[in-house]
Design a protein around this motif. Structure first.
Motif, PDB file in Angstrom:
ATOM      1  N   LYS A 316      27.485  82.891  20.199  1.00 21.60           N
ATOM      2  CA  LYS A 316      26.056  82.644  20.395  1.00 21.60           C
ATOM      3  C   LYS A 316      25.329  82.724  19.057  1.00 21.60           C
ATOM      4  O   LYS A 316      25.696  83.531  18.201  1.00 21.60           O
ATOM      5  CB  LYS A 316      25.509  83.725  21.352  1.00 21.60           C
ATOM      6  N   LYS A 317      24.304  81.872  18.892  1.00 24.54           N
ATOM      7  CA  LYS A 317      23.567  81.852  17.626  1.00 24.54           C
ATOM      8  C   LYS A 317      22.393  82.813  17.629  1.00 24.54           C
ATOM      9  O   LYS A 317      21.671  82.913  18.632  1.00 24.54           O
ATOM     10  CB  LYS A 317      23.020  80.441  17.382  1.00 24.54           C
ATOM     11  N   TYR A 318      22.204  83.483  16.489  1.00 27.55           N
ATOM     12  CA  TYR A 318      21.070  84.407  16.330  1.00 27.55           C
ATOM     13  C   TYR A 318      20.376  84.124  14.989  1.00 27.55           C
ATOM     14  O   TYR A 318      21.053  83.966  13.962  1.00 27.55           O
ATOM     15  CB  TYR A 318      21.553  85.860  16.346  1.00 27.55           C
ATOM     16  N   PRO A 319      19.025  84.093  14.993  1.00 29.36           N
ATOM     17  CA  PRO A 319      18.313  83.736  13.761  1.00 29.36           C
ATOM     18  C   PRO A 319      18.182  84.891  12.764  1.00 29.36           C
ATOM     19  O   PRO A 319      17.985  86.043  13.160  1.00 29.36           O
ATOM     20  CB  PRO A 319      16.918  83.328  14.269  1.00 29.36           C
ATOM     21  N   VAL A 320      18.293  84.550  11.473  1.00 29.75           N
ATOM     22  CA  VAL A 320      18.004  85.508  10.404  1.00 29.75           C
ATOM     23  C   VAL A 320      16.491  85.623  10.302  1.00 29.75           C
ATOM     24  O   VAL A 320      15.778  84.620  10.383  1.00 29.75           O
ATOM     25  CB  VAL A 320      18.622  85.020   9.065  1.00 29.75           C
ATOM     26  N   ARG A 321      15.989  86.836  10.162  1.00 32.05           N
ATOM     27  CA  ARG A 321      14.532  87.046  10.086  1.00 32.05           C
ATOM     28  C   ARG A 321      14.145  87.598   8.720  1.00 32.05           C
ATOM     29  O   ARG A 321      14.822  88.480   8.177  1.00 32.05           O
ATOM     30  CB  ARG A 321      14.073  88.043  11.153  1.00 32.05           C
ATOM     31  N   GLY A 322      13.039  87.104   8.187  1.00 36.80           N
ATOM     32  CA  GLY A 322      12.523  87.585   6.909  1.00 36.80           C
ATOM     33  C   GLY A 322      13.394  87.126   5.758  1.00 36.80           C
ATOM     34  O   GLY A 322      14.329  86.340   5.938  1.00 36.80           O
ATOM     35  N   ARG A 323      13.079  87.618   4.582  1.00 37.16           N
ATOM     36  CA  ARG A 323      13.808  87.170   3.399  1.00 37.16           C
ATOM     37  C   ARG A 323      15.225  87.733   3.347  1.00 37.16           C
ATOM     38  O   ARG A 323      15.460  88.888   3.706  1.00 37.16           O
ATOM     39  CB  ARG A 323      13.060  87.594   2.131  1.00 37.16           C
ATOM     40  N   ILE A 324      16.145  86.914   2.878  1.00 39.26           N
ATOM     41  CA  ILE A 324      17.509  87.375   2.619  1.00 39.26           C
ATOM     42  C   ILE A 324      17.455  88.203   1.329  1.00 39.26           C
ATOM     43  O   ILE A 324      16.885  87.767   0.328  1.00 39.26           O
ATOM     44  CB  ILE A 324      18.463  86.169   2.480  1.00 39.26           C
ATOM     45  N   CYS A 325      17.993  89.415   1.372  1.00 40.94           N
ATOM     46  CA  CYS A 325      17.985  90.301   0.201  1.00 40.94           C
ATOM     47  C   CYS A 325      19.232  90.022  -0.647  1.00 40.94           C
ATOM     48  O   CYS A 325      20.073  89.206  -0.294  1.00 40.94           O
ATOM     49  CB  CYS A 325      17.991  91.759   0.626  1.00 40.94           C
ATOM     50  N   MET A 326      19.367  90.729  -1.744  1.00 47.21           N
ATOM     51  CA  MET A 326      20.520  90.516  -2.624  1.00 47.21           C
ATOM     52  C   MET A 326      21.840  90.808  -1.899  1.00 47.21           C
ATOM     53  O   MET A 326      22.807  90.058  -2.039  1.00 47.21           O
ATOM     54  CB  MET A 326      20.403  91.404  -3.868  1.00 47.21           C
ATOM     55  N   ASP A 327      21.852  91.892  -1.117  1.00 41.77           N
ATOM     56  CA  ASP A 327      23.115  92.343  -0.519  1.00 41.77           C
ATOM     57  C   ASP A 327      23.086  92.454   1.004  1.00 41.77           C
ATOM     58  O   ASP A 327      24.086  92.804   1.613  1.00 41.77           O
ATOM     59  CB  ASP A 327      23.484  93.723  -1.082  1.00 41.77           C
ATOM     60  N   GLN A 328      21.929  92.231   1.595  1.00 45.65           N
ATOM     61  CA  GLN A 328      21.806  92.423   3.040  1.00 45.65           C
ATOM     62  C   GLN A 328      20.858  91.395   3.635  1.00 45.65           C
ATOM     63  O   GLN A 328      20.044  90.803   2.930  1.00 45.65           O
ATOM     64  CB  GLN A 328      21.239  93.821   3.344  1.00 45.65           C
ATOM     65  N   CYS A 329      20.977  91.214   4.957  1.00 45.19           N
ATOM     66  CA  CYS A 329      19.965  90.429   5.668  1.00 45.19           C
ATOM     67  C   CYS A 329      19.889  90.936   7.102  1.00 45.19           C
ATOM     68  O   CYS A 329      20.743  91.704   7.548  1.00 45.19           O
ATOM     69  CB  CYS A 329      20.260  88.935   5.608  1.00 45.19           C
ATOM     70  N   MET A 330      18.833  90.527   7.799  1.00 49.14           N
ATOM     71  CA  MET A 330      18.578  91.025   9.142  1.00 49.14           C
ATOM     72  C   MET A 330      18.563  89.880  10.152  1.00 49.14           C
ATOM     73  O   MET A 330      18.042  88.802   9.875  1.00 49.14           O
ATOM     74  CB  MET A 330      17.235  91.773   9.186  1.00 49.14           C
ATOM     75  N   VAL A 331      19.146  90.143  11.325  1.00 47.93           N
ATOM     76  CA  VAL A 331      19.311  89.101  12.346  1.00 47.93           C
ATOM     77  C   VAL A 331      18.689  89.579  13.652  1.00 47.93           C
ATOM     78  O   VAL A 331      18.864  90.733  14.044  1.00 47.93           O
ATOM     79  CB  VAL A 331      20.824  88.819  12.530  1.00 47.93           C
ATOM     80  N   ASP A 332      17.973  88.657  14.301  1.00 46.08           N
ATOM     81  CA  ASP A 332      17.261  89.005  15.540  1.00 46.08           C
ATOM     82  C   ASP A 332      18.184  88.850  16.750  1.00 46.08           C
ATOM     83  O   ASP A 332      18.647  87.750  17.057  1.00 46.08           O
ATOM     84  CB  ASP A 332      16.052  88.071  15.673  1.00 46.08           C
ATOM     85  N   LEU A 333      18.436  89.939  17.455  1.00 41.24           N
ATOM     86  CA  LEU A 333      19.308  89.891  18.628  1.00 41.24           C
ATOM     87  C   LEU A 333      18.505  89.701  19.913  1.00 41.24           C
ATOM     88  O   LEU A 333      19.076  89.524  20.990  1.00 41.24           O
ATOM     89  CB  LEU A 333      20.134  91.181  18.729  1.00 41.24           C
ATOM     90  N   GLY A 334      17.182  89.763  19.793  1.00 40.90           N
ATOM     91  CA  GLY A 334      16.322  89.612  20.964  1.00 40.90           C
ATOM     92  C   GLY A 334      16.065  90.946  21.654  1.00 40.90           C
ATOM     93  O   GLY A 334      16.672  91.972  21.336  1.00 40.90           O
ATOM     94  N   LYS A 335      15.154  90.850  22.624  1.00 41.58           N
ATOM     95  CA  LYS A 335      14.731  92.055  23.344  1.00 41.58           C
ATOM     96  C   LYS A 335      15.863  92.558  24.243  1.00 41.58           C
ATOM     97  O   LYS A 335      16.544  91.764  24.892  1.00 41.58           O
ATOM     98  CB  LYS A 335      13.508  91.697  24.196  1.00 41.58           C
TER      99      LYS A 335
END
Ligand SMILES: *Cc1c(COP(=O)(O)O)cnc(C)c1O
Length: 387
Positions: A316-335
Motif C-alpha cells: 500500500k502507498k503512503y505519502p511522505v509529509r513535509g521536507r525530506i531531511c538529510m537522513d530521515q523523512c516522515m510518512v503519513d500512515l493515516g488516522k
C-alpha cells in the motif's frame, strides 16, 4: 547486519534486460554496456560482475579513469572504453590498466602517443584508441570531413592503432519527427566519417553510434556495436517507452534492476494542527499516525521528491509529509493506523518483485528529472546488495 536503508540488485532482471537487448539486435552486433557513474548508481563492480556472468557484453563504458581502474582491480577482464576525455596526468594509468580512450584533438593524440611509446619502451607495440566524431551532439569529437585526416594522424604516430569510431546522438530519445530526422542526419554524417577513414586506406575498426534510445528506435543504425546504458538497468530513455515501441510494432520489455528499501523505525501519533519537519511546510489536517524512516537526501532521496513521493509498505502507498531531511523523512500512515508496525519493510522504488508500487520513473516525474538522475543520486552510504 547492514543498515536497513539499502539497495537490492535483482540479478535476474539484469540478465533479463541483457537478453532482451541481445534478442533485439543483430547477432553480430557487439554490446558496450555503460557502467559509468558507478553503474548508474547500482555499483559498477557488482553490475559488471553480474553482466559478465550473463555474458554477451564485449565492452564496458566508463566516464573516468578511476572508474576503469576500479573495474580492473576487481578482476573485470572485458574491454573498457573511456567515454569522456581525461587529462595527460592520467594517461599512464589509462595505458597501465588497459582502458581505451576516445580521441580526436591532435595535441591530445600526440601526448597520448608519447605516453604509449614510453609505456611500450618503443617495442613497436601499438595502443588502441577510438576516434570520436561530433555529428551534432556538440560535445566531443572531430567533424566528419576531418575524420580521414584524424585517422591518418593517429596511425602516423606509430604508437597508436585505430580500434574503432564512435559518435553520439542528442535527440534519439524523442519521438518528434524533426528530432528523428536530425538523428538520421547524424547517422548519415557518421557514415560519411567512416567512409572518409576508409578512403585513407585505414580500417575504421568497430563503429558505434547508438545508446539505449537509438538502439530501440533505430534498429537499422546499429553499425558494429550498440552502447546501451539505461535500458540495461530497466528504464526507458524519455519518449522511447514500451508503449511507444509497441505502437510502432516493436516488441521489447525490460525490468528495473534496483530497489531502494528501508524500514519504519518509529511510529508517532500527531494531533491536528501539528507540523512536520523543517520549514513547517506540512500541517496535519487531522489526528494521524506518522512513521519515521531512516532515509533522507544524503541517501539520494532528493528534497524535491516531497511533496509528491509515496512509499510502499505491505503493498500500500503512503505519502511522505513535509521536507525530506538529510537522513530521515516522515510518512503519513493515516488516522488509527493498524496496518503498519514498527520495523516493517518500506520500498521507495523498484521492480514488482521488490513489492514497490513506484519506479525510478515515478520519482523522476515528481522531481522533474529523469530516471538517470534518480539512480545516480543514490549515495555511497546506501549499501548495494545482490539478491
Ligand atoms: C552515457 C552514454 C551512453 C549510454 O547512454 P544511455 O542513454 O544510458 O543508453 C552511450 N554512449 C555515450 C557516449 C554515453 O555518454
Amino acid at each position: 547486519m547492514s543498515r536497513c536503508t539499502r539497495a537490492i540488485l535483482y540479478k535476474e532482471n539484469l540478465k533479463y534486460n541483457i537478453e532482451q537487448i541481445r534478442k533485439y539486435i543483430k547477432a553480430e552486433t557487439k554490446i558496450c554496456m555503460a557502467v559509468k557513474a558507478d553503474g548508474y548508481g547500482h555499483n559498477a563492480v557488482l553490475t559488471a560482475k553480474m553482466a559478465s556472468e550473463v555474458g554477451g557484453i564485449d565492452y564496458f563504458a566508463v566516464a573516468t579513469v578511476d572508474e576503469g581502474i576500479e573495474l580492473r582491480n576487481e578482476g573485470i577482464k572485458a574491454n573498457i572504453i573511456l567515454l569522456s576525455l581525461s587529462t595527460p596526468s592520467e594517461f599512464e594509468d589509462l595505458i597501465k590498466y588497459n582502458i581505451i580512450p576516445l580521441v580526436f584533438d591532435k595535441e591530445y593524440i600526440s601526448l597520448f602517443a608519447k605516453a604509449a611509446a614510453d609505456h611500450f619502451k618503443n617495442s613497436g607495440e601499438k595502443y588502441p584508441v577510438f576516434l570520436a566524431v561530433d555529428t551534432g551532439m556538440g560535445r566531443i569529437g572531430c567533424y566528419s570531413e576531418q575524420a580521414g585526416q584524424e585517422a591518418k594522424f593517429i596511425e602516423d604516430t606509430n604508437h597508436l592503432v585505430l580500434k574503432g569510431m564512435i559518435t553520439h546522438f542528442c535527440v534519439s530519445d524523442s519521438t518528434v519527427e524533426k528530432n528523428q530526422e536530425f538523428t538520421k542526419k547524424q547517422y548519415e554524417d557518421f557514415k560519411k566519417a567512416v567512409e572518409n577513414v576508409k578512403k585513407m586506406g585505414i580500417d575504421p575498426g568497430i563503429c558505434s553510434c547508438g545508446a539505449s534510445a537509438a538502439l530501440l528506435n533505430n534498429q537499422d543504425m546499429q553499425f558494429d556495436m550498440v552502447r546501451p546504458g539505461i535500458i540495461t538497468y530497466g528504464y526507458y530513455p524519455d519518449e522511447i517507452t514500451k508503449e511507444y515501441l509497441h505502437s510502432v510494432h516493436k516488441e521489447f520489455d525490460i525490468k528495473p534492476v534496483l530497489s531502494l528499501e528501508t524500514q519504519v523505525v518509529a511510529i508517532r501519533h500527531f494531533k491536528k494542527g501539528q507540523t512536520i519537519s523543517y520549514g513547517r511546510t506540512y500541517t496535519c489536517p487531522e489526528d494521524t499516525d506518522i512513521a519515521v524512516l531512516p532515509i533522507g537526501y544524503a541517501d539520494g532521496l532528493l528534497r524535491r521528491f516531497s511533496p509528491g513521493l509515496e512509499v510502499t509498505i505491505k503493498g500500500k502507498k503512503y505519502p511522505v509529509r513535509g521536507r525530506i531531511c538529510m537522513d530521515q523523512c516522515m510518512v503519513d500512515l493515516g488516522k488509527n493506523n493498524k496496518d503498519v508496525k514498527v520495523f516493517d519493510k518500506v520500498v521507495v522504488f523498484g521492480p514488482k518483485e521488490s513489492g514497490a508500487l513506484c519506479t525510478a520513473d515515478d520519482l523522476a516525474k515528481i522531481g522533474n528529472t529523469i530516471s538517470y538522475e534518480v539512480l545516480t543520486s543514490l549515495s555511497k552510504r546506501v549499501k548495494r546488495i545482490i539478491q
